[in-house]
Motif scaffolding. Structure first.
Motif, PDB file in Angstrom:
ATOM      1  N   THR A   1       0.817  -1.214   0.000  1.00 51.17           N
ATOM      2  CA  THR A   1       0.000   0.000   0.000  1.00 51.17           C
ATOM      3  C   THR A   1       0.851   1.264   0.000  1.00 51.17           C
ATOM      4  O   THR A   1       0.571   2.201  -0.750  1.00 51.17           O
ATOM      5  N   LEU A   2       1.893   1.293   0.814  1.00 49.17           N
ATOM      6  CA  LEU A   2       2.741   2.485   0.883  1.00 49.17           C
ATOM      7  C   LEU A   2       3.434   2.746  -0.440  1.00 49.17           C
ATOM      8  O   LEU A   2       3.435   3.872  -0.949  1.00 49.17           O
ATOM      9  N   ARG A   3       4.033   1.707  -1.008  1.00 47.63           N
ATOM     10  CA  ARG A   3       4.746   1.859  -2.275  1.00 47.63           C
ATOM     11  C   ARG A   3       3.789   2.269  -3.390  1.00 47.63           C
ATOM     12  O   ARG A   3       4.115   3.124  -4.218  1.00 47.63           O
ATOM     13  N   ALA A   4       2.599   1.680  -3.418  1.00 47.52           N
ATOM     14  CA  ALA A   4       1.623   2.034  -4.458  1.00 47.52           C
ATOM     15  C   ALA A   4       1.269   3.520  -4.381  1.00 47.52           C
ATOM     16  O   ALA A   4       1.206   4.207  -5.410  1.00 47.52           O
ATOM     17  N   CYS A   5       1.067   4.034  -3.171  1.00 42.60           N
ATOM     18  CA  CYS A   5       0.758   5.459  -3.003  1.00 42.60           C
ATOM     19  C   CYS A   5       1.936   6.329  -3.420  1.00 42.60           C
ATOM     20  O   CYS A   5       1.758   7.345  -4.107  1.00 42.60           O
ATOM     21  N   LEU A   6       3.132   5.936  -3.031  1.00 44.18           N
ATOM     22  CA  LEU A   6       4.329   6.686  -3.416  1.00 44.18           C
ATOM     23  C   LEU A   6       4.533   6.658  -4.932  1.00 44.18           C
ATOM     24  O   LEU A   6       4.922   7.663  -5.531  1.00 44.18           O
ATOM     25  N   ASP A   7       4.269   5.522  -5.554  1.00 42.01           N
ATOM     26  CA  ASP A   7       4.376   5.441  -7.016  1.00 42.01           C
ATOM     27  C   ASP A   7       3.382   6.387  -7.691  1.00 42.01           C
ATOM     28  O   ASP A   7       3.713   7.030  -8.691  1.00 42.01           O
ATOM     29  N   LEU A   8       2.174   6.462  -7.160  1.00 41.71           N
ATOM     30  CA  LEU A   8       1.197   7.406  -7.712  1.00 41.71           C
ATOM     31  C   LEU A   8       1.717   8.833  -7.606  1.00 41.71           C
ATOM     32  O   LEU A   8       1.586   9.619  -8.555  1.00 41.71           O
ATOM     33  N   MET A   9       2.325   9.171  -6.469  1.00 43.77           N
ATOM     34  CA  MET A   9       2.901  10.512  -6.317  1.00 43.77           C
ATOM     35  C   MET A   9       4.053  10.717  -7.293  1.00 43.77           C
ATOM     36  O   MET A   9       4.141  11.768  -7.941  1.00 43.77           O
ATOM     37  N   GLU A  10       4.932   9.731  -7.403  1.00 41.74           N
ATOM     38  CA  GLU A  10       6.080   9.851  -8.311  1.00 41.74           C
ATOM     39  C   GLU A  10       5.611  10.064  -9.751  1.00 41.74           C
ATOM     40  O   GLU A  10       6.237  10.802 -10.517  1.00 41.74           O
ATOM     41  N   ASP A  11       4.492   9.434 -10.107  1.00 41.60           N
ATOM     42  CA  ASP A  11       3.948   9.576 -11.459  1.00 41.60           C
ATOM     43  C   ASP A  11       3.087  10.826 -11.627  1.00 41.60           C
ATOM     44  O   ASP A  11       2.519  11.045 -12.698  1.00 41.60           O
ATOM     45  N   GLY A  12       2.955  11.619 -10.555  1.00 39.78           N
ATOM     46  CA  GLY A  12       2.161  12.845 -10.635  1.00 39.78           C
ATOM     47  C   GLY A  12       0.665  12.602 -10.629  1.00 39.78           C
ATOM     48  O   GLY A  12      -0.107  13.480 -11.001  1.00 39.78           O
ATOM     49  N   LEU A  13       0.238  11.432 -10.199  1.00 42.59           N
ATOM     50  CA  LEU A  13      -1.187  11.076 -10.185  1.00 42.59           C
ATOM     51  C   LEU A  13      -1.793  11.392  -8.814  1.00 42.59           C
ATOM     52  O   LEU A  13      -2.316  10.525  -8.113  1.00 42.59           O
ATOM     53  N   PHE A  14      -1.728  12.648  -8.456  1.00 42.81           N
ATOM     54  CA  PHE A  14      -2.152  13.085  -7.132  1.00 42.81           C
ATOM     55  C   PHE A  14      -3.653  12.929  -6.913  1.00 42.81           C
ATOM     56  O   PHE A  14      -4.085  12.676  -5.795  1.00 42.81           O
ATOM     57  N   SER A  15      -4.439  13.048  -7.975  1.00 47.48           N
ATOM     58  CA  SER A  15      -5.890  12.870  -7.806  1.00 47.48           C
ATOM     59  C   SER A  15      -6.218  11.434  -7.415  1.00 47.48           C
ATOM     60  O   SER A  15      -7.153  11.196  -6.652  1.00 47.48           O
ATOM     61  N   LEU A  16      -5.445  10.469  -7.898  1.00 50.22           N
ATOM     62  CA  LEU A  16      -5.662   9.073  -7.505  1.00 50.22           C
ATOM     63  C   LEU A  16      -5.111   8.792  -6.107  1.00 50.22           C
ATOM     64  O   LEU A  16      -5.677   7.994  -5.366  1.00 50.22           O
ATOM     65  N   ALA A  17      -4.009   9.447  -5.756  1.00 47.05           N
ATOM     66  CA  ALA A  17      -3.403   9.239  -4.433  1.00 47.05           C
ATOM     67  C   ALA A  17      -4.151   9.990  -3.332  1.00 47.05           C
ATOM     68  O   ALA A  17      -3.986   9.691  -2.155  1.00 47.05           O
ATOM     69  N   GLY A  18      -4.971  10.938  -3.718  1.00 48.61           N
ATOM     70  CA  GLY A  18      -5.707  11.741  -2.739  1.00 48.61           C
ATOM     71  C   GLY A  18      -6.512  10.873  -1.783  1.00 48.61           C
ATOM     72  O   GLY A  18      -7.169   9.932  -2.202  1.00 48.61           O
ATOM     73  N   GLY A  19      -6.432  11.199  -0.510  1.00 47.07           N
ATOM     74  CA  GLY A  19      -7.113  10.425   0.514  1.00 47.07           C
ATOM     75  C   GLY A  19      -6.312   9.249   1.021  1.00 47.07           C
ATOM     76  O   GLY A  19      -6.794   8.464   1.828  1.00 47.07           O
ATOM     77  N   MET A  20      -5.063   9.131   0.564  1.00 50.44           N
ATOM     78  CA  MET A  20      -4.268   7.954   0.933  1.00 50.44           C
ATOM     79  C   MET A  20      -4.104   7.807   2.435  1.00 50.44           C
ATOM     80  O   MET A  20      -4.154   6.702   2.954  1.00 50.44           O
ATOM     81  N   LYS A  21      -3.934   8.912   3.153  1.00 54.89           N
ATOM     82  CA  LYS A  21      -3.714   8.846   4.602  1.00 54.89           C
ATOM     83  C   LYS A  21      -4.896   8.185   5.306  1.00 54.89           C
ATOM     84  O   LYS A  21      -4.712   7.297   6.135  1.00 54.89           O
ATOM     85  N   GLU A  22      -6.097   8.604   4.970  1.00 56.13           N
ATOM     86  CA  GLU A  22      -7.294   8.113   5.661  1.00 56.13           C
ATOM     87  C   GLU A  22      -7.955   6.933   4.959  1.00 56.13           C
ATOM     88  O   GLU A  22      -8.515   6.059   5.615  1.00 56.13           O
ATOM     89  N   ASP A  23      -7.907   6.910   3.628  1.00 56.16           N
ATOM     90  CA  ASP A  23      -8.668   5.907   2.888  1.00 56.16           C
ATOM     91  C   ASP A  23      -7.876   4.648   2.541  1.00 56.16           C
ATOM     92  O   ASP A  23      -8.433   3.558   2.533  1.00 56.16           O
ATOM     93  N   TYR A  24      -6.594   4.783   2.206  1.00 62.76           N
ATOM     94  CA  TYR A  24      -5.817   3.630   1.754  1.00 62.76           C
ATOM     95  C   TYR A  24      -4.890   3.088   2.842  1.00 62.76           C
ATOM     96  O   TYR A  24      -4.721   1.886   2.971  1.00 62.76           O
TER      97      TYR A  24
END
Length: 135
Positions: A64-87
């Motif tokens: 889960t952590l790596r997947a969220c970080l990969d989304l950030m690295e790829d600039g996909l912030f709209s998909l990573a949004g809510g990661m702290k509480e939701d994912y």
């Protein structure tokens, strides 16, 4: 190493005590794209080997952590949004996220680094600001 990441990885269980996304029925698991860890800022960090029932085979999968970080690295912030509480939904991983995100910021170009920093400030608010102040 080739591995599954992003939203598909968030829809698979991992070894961490996180919630993930759990909309796995919406994916065509025969067409899930694979990422490559070679050359990634994060290397093989956060990648687990697991049997992916939906594919019927063993695969390398971002936790889960790596997947969220990969989304950030790829600039996909709209998909990573809510990661702290939701994912992630577990503060025991906050320091790990911050340490790995700091690598992304440091190794990215200036514009992307600022985007990641702003995203984390929005996601984690004072926790991120305190981390930056105390490092």
């Amino acid at each position: 190493m080739k591995y599954i990441s992003g939203m598909p990885a968030l829809n698979l269980p991992c070894s961490l005590d996180t919630t993930g996304d759990w909309h796995h029925s919406c994916y065509d698991w025969t067409k899930v794209p694979f990422c490559e860890s070679d050359g990634s800022i994060l290397g093989d960090w956060g990648i687990e080997r697991q049997f992916v029932r939906e594919r019927g085979e063993w695969c390398n999968v971002a936790n889960t952590l790596r997947a969220c970080l990969d989304l950030m690295e790829d600039g996909l912030f709209s998909l990573a949004g809510g990661m702290k509480e939701d994912y992630i939904a577990n503060d025991i991983y906050t320091k790990d996220i911050f340490e790995q995100a700091e690598k992304l910021i440091r190794m990215s170009d200036e514009a992307k680094g600022r985007e990641i920093d702003r995203f984390l400030e929005k996601e984690y608010e004072l926790q991120w600001l305190d981390y930056k102040r105390n490092r």
